[in-house]
Scaffold this motif. Structure first.
Motif, PDB file in Angstrom:
ATOM      1  N   VAL A 228       0.869  -1.163   0.000  1.00  0.00           N
ATOM      2  CA  VAL A 228       0.000   0.000   0.000  1.00  0.00           C
ATOM      3  C   VAL A 228       0.912   1.219   0.000  1.00  0.00           C
ATOM      4  CG1 VAL A 228      -1.864   1.212   1.180  1.00  0.00           C
ATOM      5  CG2 VAL A 228      -1.733  -1.293   1.297  1.00  0.00           C
ATOM      6  N   ALA A 229       0.876   1.974  -1.105  1.00  0.00           N
ATOM      7  CA  ALA A 229       1.788   3.105  -1.282  1.00  0.00           C
ATOM      8  C   ALA A 229       1.689   4.092  -0.122  1.00  0.00           C
ATOM      9  CB  ALA A 229       1.484   3.817  -2.595  1.00  0.00           C
ATOM     10  N   THR A 230       2.805   4.648   0.225  1.00  0.00           N
ATOM     11  CA  THR A 230       2.966   5.668   1.274  1.00  0.00           C
ATOM     12  C   THR A 230       2.513   5.206   2.653  1.00  0.00           C
ATOM     13  OG1 THR A 230       0.859   6.851   0.958  1.00  0.00           O
ATOM     14  CG2 THR A 230       2.725   7.528  -0.440  1.00  0.00           C
ATOM     15  N   THR A 231       2.424   3.886   2.853  1.00  0.00           N
ATOM     16  CA  THR A 231       2.073   3.351   4.164  1.00  0.00           C
ATOM     17  C   THR A 231       3.044   2.226   4.507  1.00  0.00           C
ATOM     18  OG1 THR A 231       0.612   1.542   3.497  1.00  0.00           O
ATOM     19  CG2 THR A 231      -0.384   3.743   3.677  1.00  0.00           C
ATOM     20  N   PRO A 232       3.166   1.895   5.773  1.00  0.00           N
ATOM     21  CA  PRO A 232       4.014   0.769   6.171  1.00  0.00           C
ATOM     22  C   PRO A 232       3.241  -0.555   6.196  1.00  0.00           C
ATOM     23  CG  PRO A 232       3.311   1.960   8.110  1.00  0.00           C
ATOM     24  CD  PRO A 232       2.723   2.690   6.919  1.00  0.00           C
TER      25      PRO A 232
ATOM     26  N   GLY B 133      -1.052 -15.500   3.549  1.00  0.00           N
ATOM     27  CA  GLY B 133       0.059 -14.580   3.715  1.00  0.00           C
ATOM     28  C   GLY B 133       0.058 -13.874   5.048  1.00  0.00           C
ATOM     29  N   ASP B 134       1.149 -13.193   5.286  1.00  0.00           N
ATOM     30  CA  ASP B 134       1.329 -12.443   6.517  1.00  0.00           C
ATOM     31  C   ASP B 134       1.176 -10.954   6.247  1.00  0.00           C
ATOM     32  OD1 ASP B 134       1.860 -14.653   8.247  1.00  0.00           O
ATOM     33  OD2 ASP B 134       3.789 -14.860   7.231  1.00  0.00           O
ATOM     34  N   LEU B 135       0.180 -10.366   6.876  1.00  0.00           N
ATOM     35  CA  LEU B 135      -0.082  -8.936   6.801  1.00  0.00           C
ATOM     36  C   LEU B 135       0.720  -8.258   7.910  1.00  0.00           C
ATOM     37  CD1 LEU B 135      -1.799  -6.544   5.669  1.00  0.00           C
ATOM     38  CD2 LEU B 135      -3.456  -7.100   7.468  1.00  0.00           C
ATOM     39  N   VAL B 136       1.494  -7.254   7.529  1.00  0.00           N
ATOM     40  CA  VAL B 136       2.335  -6.556   8.495  1.00  0.00           C
ATOM     41  C   VAL B 136       2.109  -5.055   8.368  1.00  0.00           C
ATOM     42  CG1 VAL B 136       4.712  -6.094   9.214  1.00  0.00           C
ATOM     43  CG2 VAL B 136       4.082  -8.363   8.400  1.00  0.00           C
ATOM     44  N   VAL B 137       1.899  -4.406   9.507  1.00  0.00           N
ATOM     45  CA  VAL B 137       1.834  -2.944   9.567  1.00  0.00           C
ATOM     46  C   VAL B 137       2.944  -2.510  10.507  1.00  0.00           C
ATOM     47  CG1 VAL B 137       0.460  -0.925  10.146  1.00  0.00           C
ATOM     48  CG2 VAL B 137      -0.657  -2.951   9.175  1.00  0.00           C
ATOM     49  N   LYS B 138       3.959  -1.880   9.940  1.00  0.00           N
ATOM     50  CA  LYS B 138       5.139  -1.497  10.720  1.00  0.00           C
ATOM     51  C   LYS B 138       4.960  -0.098  11.307  1.00  0.00           C
ATOM     52  CE  LYS B 138       8.259  -4.413   8.109  1.00  0.00           C
ATOM     53  NZ  LYS B 138       9.410  -4.475   7.218  1.00  0.00           N
ATOM     54  N   VAL B 139       4.188  -0.045  12.384  1.00  0.00           N
ATOM     55  CA  VAL B 139       3.976   1.198  13.120  1.00  0.00           C
ATOM     56  C   VAL B 139       4.164   0.870  14.599  1.00  0.00           C
ATOM     57  CG1 VAL B 139       2.336   3.004  13.758  1.00  0.00           C
ATOM     58  CG2 VAL B 139       2.345   2.106  11.422  1.00  0.00           C
ATOM     59  N   PRO B 140       5.142   1.488  15.248  1.00  0.00           N
ATOM     60  CA  PRO B 140       5.354   1.194  16.670  1.00  0.00           C
ATOM     61  C   PRO B 140       4.077   1.424  17.488  1.00  0.00           C
ATOM     62  CG  PRO B 140       7.144   2.527  15.803  1.00  0.00           C
ATOM     63  CD  PRO B 140       6.086   2.466  14.736  1.00  0.00           C
ATOM     64  N   LEU B 141       3.823   0.532  18.383  1.00  0.00           N
ATOM     65  CA  LEU B 141       2.701   0.543  19.314  1.00  0.00           C
ATOM     66  C   LEU B 141       1.336   0.319  18.668  1.00  0.00           C
ATOM     67  CD1 LEU B 141       3.821   3.470  21.621  1.00  0.00           C
ATOM     68  CD2 LEU B 141       4.192   1.032  21.977  1.00  0.00           C
TER      69      LEU B 141
ATOM     70  N   GLY C  33       0.867  -0.994  15.396  1.00  0.00           N
ATOM     71  CA  GLY C  33       0.907  -1.954  14.290  1.00  0.00           C
ATOM     72  C   GLY C  33      -0.109  -3.072  14.429  1.00  0.00           C
ATOM     73  N   GLY C  34      -0.170  -3.697  15.600  1.00  0.00           N
ATOM     74  CA  GLY C  34      -1.113  -4.796  15.808  1.00  0.00           C
ATOM     75  C   GLY C  34      -2.549  -4.359  15.660  1.00  0.00           C
ATOM     76  N   ARG C  35      -2.878  -3.211  16.207  1.00  0.00           N
ATOM     77  CA  ARG C  35      -4.251  -2.685  16.096  1.00  0.00           C
ATOM     78  C   ARG C  35      -4.594  -2.380  14.643  1.00  0.00           C
ATOM     79  NH1 ARG C  35      -9.121  -1.451  16.786  1.00  0.00           N
ATOM     80  NH2 ARG C  35      -9.907   0.638  17.072  1.00  0.00           N
ATOM     81  N   LEU C  36      -3.644  -1.782  13.913  1.00  0.00           N
ATOM     82  CA  LEU C  36      -3.891  -1.459  12.513  1.00  0.00           C
ATOM     83  C   LEU C  36      -3.992  -2.733  11.664  1.00  0.00           C
ATOM     84  CD1 LEU C  36      -1.612   1.663  12.078  1.00  0.00           C
ATOM     85  CD2 LEU C  36      -4.093   1.602  12.350  1.00  0.00           C
ATOM     86  N   GLU C  37      -3.221  -3.762  12.000  1.00  0.00           N
ATOM     87  CA  GLU C  37      -3.344  -5.038  11.289  1.00  0.00           C
ATOM     88  C   GLU C  37      -4.744  -5.609  11.481  1.00  0.00           C
ATOM     89  OE1 GLU C  37      -0.186  -7.510  12.759  1.00  0.00           O
ATOM     90  OE2 GLU C  37       1.356  -6.298  11.766  1.00  0.00           O
ATOM     91  N   THR C  38      -5.261  -5.523  12.693  1.00  0.00           N
ATOM     92  CA  THR C  38      -6.613  -6.011  12.976  1.00  0.00           C
ATOM     93  C   THR C  38      -7.652  -5.254  12.157  1.00  0.00           C
ATOM     94  OG1 THR C  38      -5.955  -6.663  15.199  1.00  0.00           O
ATOM     95  CG2 THR C  38      -8.310  -6.377  14.821  1.00  0.00           C
ATOM     96  N   LEU C  39      -7.447  -3.948  11.963  1.00  0.00           N
ATOM     97  CA  LEU C  39      -8.378  -3.152  11.162  1.00  0.00           C
ATOM     98  C   LEU C  39      -8.226  -3.429   9.665  1.00  0.00           C
ATOM     99  CD1 LEU C  39      -8.090   0.276  13.026  1.00  0.00           C
ATOM    100  CD2 LEU C  39     -10.044  -1.282  13.050  1.00  0.00           C
ATOM    101  N   ALA C  40      -6.981  -3.661   9.230  1.00  0.00           N
ATOM    102  CA  ALA C  40      -6.722  -3.851   7.802  1.00  0.00           C
ATOM    103  C   ALA C  40      -7.051  -5.261   7.324  1.00  0.00           C
ATOM    104  CB  ALA C  40      -5.260  -3.534   7.493  1.00  0.00           C
ATOM    105  N   ALA C  41      -6.969  -6.251   8.190  1.00  0.00           N
ATOM    106  CA  ALA C  41      -7.164  -7.647   7.785  1.00  0.00           C
ATOM    107  C   ALA C  41      -8.491  -7.885   7.059  1.00  0.00           C
ATOM    108  CB  ALA C  41      -7.031  -8.574   8.988  1.00  0.00           C
ATOM    109  N   PRO C  42      -9.631  -7.411   7.575  1.00  0.00           N
ATOM    110  CA  PRO C  42     -10.885  -7.665   6.848  1.00  0.00           C
ATOM    111  C   PRO C  42     -10.925  -6.989   5.475  1.00  0.00           C
ATOM    112  CG  PRO C  42     -11.334  -6.840   9.070  1.00  0.00           C
ATOM    113  CD  PRO C  42      -9.862  -6.756   8.849  1.00  0.00           C
ATOM    114  N   ILE C  43     -10.230  -5.890   5.325  1.00  0.00           N
ATOM    115  CA  ILE C  43     -10.200  -5.184   4.038  1.00  0.00           C
ATOM    116  C   ILE C  43      -9.441  -6.021   3.016  1.00  0.00           C
ATOM    117  CG2 ILE C  43      -9.371  -3.094   2.869  1.00  0.00           C
ATOM    118  CD1 ILE C  43      -9.730  -1.749   5.729  1.00  0.00           C
ATOM    119  N   VAL C  44      -8.300  -6.568   3.424  1.00  0.00           N
ATOM    120  CA  VAL C  44      -7.504  -7.404   2.525  1.00  0.00           C
ATOM    121  C   VAL C  44      -8.265  -8.688   2.185  1.00  0.00           C
ATOM    122  CG1 VAL C  44      -5.362  -8.725   2.301  1.00  0.00           C
ATOM    123  CG2 VAL C  44      -5.323  -6.434   3.334  1.00  0.00           C
TER     124      VAL C  44
END
Length: 158
Positions: free
Chosen positions: A92-96, A118-126, A128-139
């Motif tokens: 996802v451009a301009t995002t981690p 696959g493994d969805l990763v959001v590299k944002v300190p503190l 990241g896990g919450r954002l992965e939970t939000l992004a997973a259903p979208i993917v």
């Protein structure tokens, strides 16, 4: 976060593979997912689709009003039973945010199955896990929508 999406098709693996490596189908699928002007490149061993979509409300505050997503799949040759393996990357451009994993196309009763894992990763300190939970259903929904669009495509294209 590990994601798995299984798509069942009422067609043999060779027809499904021809579909998922067809530029016209890939552009159609991206448009159906909300991308107004997708860019597509496809060959017998590699596909790449880039499209911009409206950001879902749940993550808009973190990434802005639109997302430019690129999915690339590199495919192996067919096995004797028609199955194939591929490596998938989604960025996802301009995002981690990224996903790396596999695509497995295999014969199944009544047709074939295409499984993305696959493994969805959001590299944002503190966060990241919450954002992965939000992004997973979208993917996952994007993969599942590809399955719905693909089923319709196979029914209308010989």
């Amino acid at each position: 976060m590990h994601l798995i999406s299984r798509l069942d098709f009422a067609a043999p693996p060779d027809r499904v593979f021809a579909m998922v490596t067809d530029e016209t189908f890939l552009a159609h699928a991206a448009t159906e997912l909300g991308s107004a002007d997708p860019r597509v490149a496809a060959s017998a061993t590699r596909t790449a689709v880039e499209g911009a979509i409206e950001t879902p409300a749940e993550i808009r505050a973190f990434v802005g009003p639109s997302l430019t997503i690129t999915q690339e799949t590199v495919w192996s040759g067919p096995a004797p039973d028609g199955s194939r393996e591929g490596t998938v990357t989604l960025t996802v451009a301009t995002t981690p945010v990224s996903l790396t994993g596999t695509a497995t196309l295999a014969p199944a009763p009544g047709g074939s199955t295409l499984t993305y894992s696959g493994d969805l990763v959001v590299k944002v300190p503190l966060l990241g896990g919450r954002l992965e939970t939000l992004a997973a259903p979208i993917v996952t929904e994007a993969f599942e929508a590809q399955g719905r669009v693909g089923a319709d495509w196979l029914a209308t294209h010989q």
